[in-house]
Design a protein around this motif. Sequence first.
Motif, short mmCIF file in Angstrom:
data_model
loop_
_atom_site.label_atom_id
_atom_site.label_comp_id
_atom_site.label_asym_id
_atom_site.label_seq_id
_atom_site.Cartn_x
_atom_site.Cartn_y
_atom_site.Cartn_z
N ASP A 242 53.08 -47.48 -11.62
CA ASP A 242 53.97 -47.93 -10.55
C ASP A 242 53.70 -47.20 -9.24
O ASP A 242 53.68 -47.81 -8.18
N THR A 243 53.47 -45.88 -9.31
CA THR A 243 53.22 -45.15 -8.07
C THR A 243 51.87 -45.53 -7.48
O THR A 243 51.74 -45.67 -6.26
N TRP B 268 50.38 -48.49 -7.83
CA TRP B 268 50.58 -49.84 -7.29
C TRP B 268 51.29 -49.77 -5.94
O TRP B 268 50.89 -50.44 -4.98
N ASN B 269 52.34 -48.97 -5.85
CA ASN B 269 53.10 -48.88 -4.60
C ASN B 269 52.27 -48.30 -3.46
O ASN B 269 52.35 -48.78 -2.33
N HIS C 46 49.03 -48.44 -3.13
CA HIS C 46 48.03 -49.44 -2.72
C HIS C 46 48.65 -50.59 -1.94
O HIS C 46 48.02 -51.11 -1.02
N ARG C 47 49.86 -50.96 -2.27
CA ARG C 47 50.56 -51.98 -1.48
C ARG C 47 50.78 -51.49 -0.06
O ARG C 47 50.58 -52.23 0.90
N LEU C 48 51.18 -50.23 0.09
CA LEU C 48 51.39 -49.67 1.42
C LEU C 48 50.09 -49.61 2.21
O LEU C 48 50.06 -49.94 3.40
N SER D 186 47.49 -51.51 1.90
CA SER D 186 47.06 -52.86 2.26
C SER D 186 47.82 -53.40 3.46
O SER D 186 47.36 -54.32 4.12
N LEU D 187 48.99 -52.83 3.76
CA LEU D 187 49.77 -53.30 4.91
C LEU D 187 49.30 -52.67 6.23
O LEU D 187 49.70 -53.10 7.31
#
Length: 86
Positions: free
Chosen positions: A74-75, A77-78, A80-82, A84-85
Amino acid sequence: MADEVIDLIGKAQEPDGYLNTYFSINAPTKKWTNLVEGHELYTAGHMIEAGIPIICRLRSREEDIRNFFRSSRDTIWNIHRLISLL
């Protein structure tokens, strides 16, 4: 001995799932700042690889190990989402 190591990993893992004691202890402000050379993803992968055979042998601690994996996943994934933004 495996039980002691599992307990130690549980104590080292941060509440958000992050698990890399080098950064947690020595450079907490540098977490996730150098994914090429920081080895954070590398060490997470090794923990997952090491945990799979442990799950197969120690069914009594299976849920603890799976929780380490879930939190780490989860950490990662989070973060990498940040990224990518950006």
